[in-house]
Design a protein around this motif. Structure first.
Motif, short mmCIF file in Angstrom:
data_model
loop_
_atom_site.label_atom_id
_atom_site.label_comp_id
_atom_site.label_asym_id
_atom_site.label_seq_id
_atom_site.Cartn_x
_atom_site.Cartn_y
_atom_site.Cartn_z
N ILE A 150 0.84 -1.20 0.00
CA ILE A 150 0.00 0.00 0.00
C ILE A 150 0.87 1.25 0.00
CG2 ILE A 150 -1.71 1.32 1.31
CD1 ILE A 150 -2.86 -1.30 2.30
N ARG A 151 1.90 1.25 0.82
CA ARG A 151 2.79 2.42 0.89
C ARG A 151 3.54 2.61 -0.43
NH1 ARG A 151 5.18 2.70 7.07
NH2 ARG A 151 3.29 1.95 8.12
N LEU A 152 4.04 1.51 -0.99
CA LEU A 152 4.75 1.61 -2.28
C LEU A 152 3.83 2.20 -3.34
CD1 LEU A 152 7.31 0.80 -4.01
CD2 LEU A 152 6.04 -1.29 -4.56
N CYS A 153 2.60 1.72 -3.40
CA CYS A 153 1.66 2.21 -4.41
C CYS A 153 1.36 3.69 -4.22
CB CYS A 153 0.37 1.40 -4.34
SG CYS A 153 0.51 -0.29 -4.97
N ASN B 263 3.87 6.10 -5.37
CA ASN B 263 4.07 6.14 -6.82
C ASN B 263 2.78 6.43 -7.59
OD1 ASN B 263 7.04 5.12 -7.53
ND2 ASN B 263 6.33 3.98 -5.73
N GLY B 264 1.80 7.01 -6.90
CA GLY B 264 0.58 7.42 -7.57
C GLY B 264 -0.30 6.28 -8.03
N VAL B 265 -0.22 5.13 -7.37
CA VAL B 265 -1.02 3.96 -7.72
C VAL B 265 -2.08 3.76 -6.64
CG1 VAL B 265 -1.00 1.49 -8.23
CG2 VAL B 265 0.97 2.92 -8.85
N GLU B 266 -3.32 3.45 -7.04
CA GLU B 266 -4.38 3.18 -6.08
C GLU B 266 -4.62 1.67 -5.98
OE1 GLU B 266 -7.94 5.37 -6.77
OE2 GLU B 266 -6.98 7.34 -6.46
N PRO B 267 -4.32 1.06 -4.82
CA PRO B 267 -4.61 -0.37 -4.65
C PRO B 267 -6.11 -0.62 -4.50
CG PRO B 267 -2.93 0.41 -3.09
CD PRO B 267 -3.57 1.62 -3.69
N TRP B 268 -6.59 -1.69 -5.12
CA TRP B 268 -7.99 -2.11 -5.00
C TRP B 268 -8.00 -3.56 -4.53
CZ3 TRP B 268 -12.79 0.27 -6.44
CH2 TRP B 268 -12.66 1.59 -6.85
N PHE B 269 -8.61 -3.80 -3.37
CA PHE B 269 -8.70 -5.14 -2.81
C PHE B 269 -10.06 -5.74 -3.14
CE2 PHE B 269 -5.50 -2.94 -0.37
CZ PHE B 269 -4.52 -3.90 -0.17
N PRO C 124 2.77 7.27 3.83
CA PRO C 124 2.39 8.35 2.92
C PRO C 124 1.41 9.32 3.60
CG PRO C 124 2.16 6.20 1.88
CD PRO C 124 2.36 5.95 3.33
N GLU C 125 1.41 10.54 3.15
CA GLU C 125 0.49 11.54 3.70
C GLU C 125 -0.69 11.81 2.80
OE1 GLU C 125 2.75 15.01 4.60
OE2 GLU C 125 3.96 14.02 6.15
N VAL C 126 -0.62 11.34 1.56
CA VAL C 126 -1.74 11.52 0.62
C VAL C 126 -1.97 10.21 -0.12
CG1 VAL C 126 -1.35 13.99 0.31
CG2 VAL C 126 -0.19 12.35 -1.19
N GLY C 127 -3.11 10.15 -0.80
CA GLY C 127 -3.43 8.98 -1.60
C GLY C 127 -4.67 8.27 -1.10
N LYS C 128 -5.14 7.31 -1.90
CA LYS C 128 -6.34 6.55 -1.55
C LYS C 128 -6.13 5.08 -1.89
CE LYS C 128 -9.46 10.43 -2.62
NZ LYS C 128 -10.57 10.88 -3.48
N TYR C 129 -6.72 4.22 -1.07
CA TYR C 129 -6.81 2.81 -1.44
C TYR C 129 -8.21 2.31 -1.11
CZ TYR C 129 -5.42 1.95 3.52
OH TYR C 129 -5.31 1.94 4.89
N HIS C 130 -8.61 1.23 -1.80
CA HIS C 130 -10.03 0.85 -1.84
C HIS C 130 -10.21 -0.63 -1.54
CE1 HIS C 130 -10.41 4.67 -4.16
NE2 HIS C 130 -9.29 4.25 -4.73
#
Length: 389
Positions: free
Chosen positions: A227-230, A233-239, A326-332
């Motif tokens: 999750i942190r790597l994504c 690098n501007g990648v949104e993980p989707w589970f 990370p301080e920004v970003g989204k994961y789903h």
């Protein structure tokens, strides 16, 4: 005319059986002795159709396709069709090559086999999904969405235990492989980084709920290494939903091909041979395998036709674990809400409204806002404070 010819044969044999000389019979009928003796020999009182003409086709054809080859062609065509893959003569020939079948039929022979077995029809219409609507991710352009999964543990001779990180781009079916001896945090970072260097960084990566992907059930808000790597690098993980592996259907199908065409066929005894073989299989797949969803094209040709500029890692070496949060970003997380009306976020449970029962919802974690937002059909229906630790 045909009836007269048959009557002539019967008459000639009757005259011969009555004692008339062959010369007299042949002259009167305008036939040769060879013709007369042929039908005398063919005469059989127990066969009422002895005077019928026999087929002149040879009983055995020296160039006839062996029956086992025909059965193989039919079986491979059915398998490719059922997997929604390109199932023309060229694709079938490549599958036969992989099986090591001899003699190898030609494209023309395969087409003839398909034609006489009525296997040339094409699919009509599109599959219409039934039941509860599922929030599918976009897959029209390269690297919009990747699906990823670990295969293993697998074993080399020795024995050496290993895992393979398999990644598939859902738009072009390009794959990226990375074998490793473990699925520990650093190995996960190494695998995704190595694959991204070859196939590019996606906008989204879709994975299952394995610990190696999300982190730890003891610390569900800790944001695991992937999750942190994504997010960095501007990648949104989707589970995907728990216990629904078919939601990652493209990479699951690829895993079967990987096990059959690579692990099941290539003999490897060392880690170096495994790395070399994995890269060779990846390159062969991307340059030669053809898919129905690509209209018979290969993954690399689909990429070239798109004219999309890919994004690659800026650094050669992968980042080291542990990464800063990370301080920004989204994961789903996509979840099916059951009758208990509970939303499961890596083991942590949240109550949801009754109207969400038996619906697929998207739980989005906004890192900057420290919020857990719940969406149904892209409409936000609930929100929770979600302090990341």
């Amino acid at each position: 005319m045909e009836k007269e010819i048959k009557q002539l044969r019967v008459l000639a044999v009757q005259r011969f059986k009555a004692g008339e000389s062959p010369e007299s019979i042949c002259i009167s009928l305008g036939k040769s002795r060879f013709w007369l003796y042929k039908w005398v020999k063919r005469f059989d009182e127990g066969d009422p159709c002895w005077f019928e003409e026999h087929s002149r086709c040879p009983l055995v054809s020296s160039n006839r396709t062996p029956p086992e080859i025909e059965e193989i062609v039919k079986m491979i065509r059915l398998n490719l069709y059922n997997q929604d893959l390109f199932c023309g003569a060229q694709a079938i020939l490549w599958e036969i090559e992989d099986l090591g079948v001899e003699p190898l039929p030609s494209i023309r022979t395969i087409n003839r086999i398909l034609a006489r077995n009525d296997l040339t029809h094409r699919r009509t219409g599109r599959y219409e999904p039934k039941g509860t609507a599922y929030p599918a991710l976009p897959s029209t352009l390269p690297n919009q969405t990747h699906q990823a999964d670990f295969v293993g543990p697998c074993y080399l001779k020795g024995p050496i235990r290993f895992y393979s990180l398999n990644i598939v781009d859902t738009a072009t079916v390009r794959c990226g492989l990375h074998p490793s001896l473990s699925i520990a945090s650093q190995s996960v970072l190494d695998g995704f980084w190595a694959a991204w260097k070859r196939i590019g960084i996606p906008d989204r990566v879709q994975i299952d709920n394995a610990l190696s992907f999300f982190g730890s059930r003891r610390h569900p808000r800790g944001m695991g290494p992937l999750i942190r790597l994504c997010l960095y690098n501007g990648v949104e993980p989707w589970f995907i939903p728990m216990a629904e592996p078919w939601r990652n259907g493209m990479v699951e199908n690829f895993n079967e091909r990987y096990q059959q065409r690579f692990l099941g066929k290539v003999v490897m005894a060392s880690v170096e041979e495994l790395k070399t073989g994995s890269l060779a299989f990846e390159q062969r797949h991307n340059s030669r395998y053809r898919y129905g969803k690509l209209k018979g094209g290969t993954p690399l040709k689909a990429l070239a036709a798109s004219n999309v500029k890919l994004r690659f890692p800026a650094e050669d070496e992968p980042p080291r674990h542990p990464l800063e949060k990370p301080e920004v970003g989204k994961y789903h997380l996509v979840r099916l809400i059951r009758s208990d009306l509970k939303l499961d976020i890596f083991g942590e449970r949240f109550p949801v409204p009754p109207e969400m029962m038996l619906q697929y919802v998207v739980a989005t974690i906004d890192v900057k806002e420290q919020k857990l937002k719940l969406f149904l059909d892209k409409i936000q229906v609930e929100e929770f404070d979600y302090k990341l630790r």
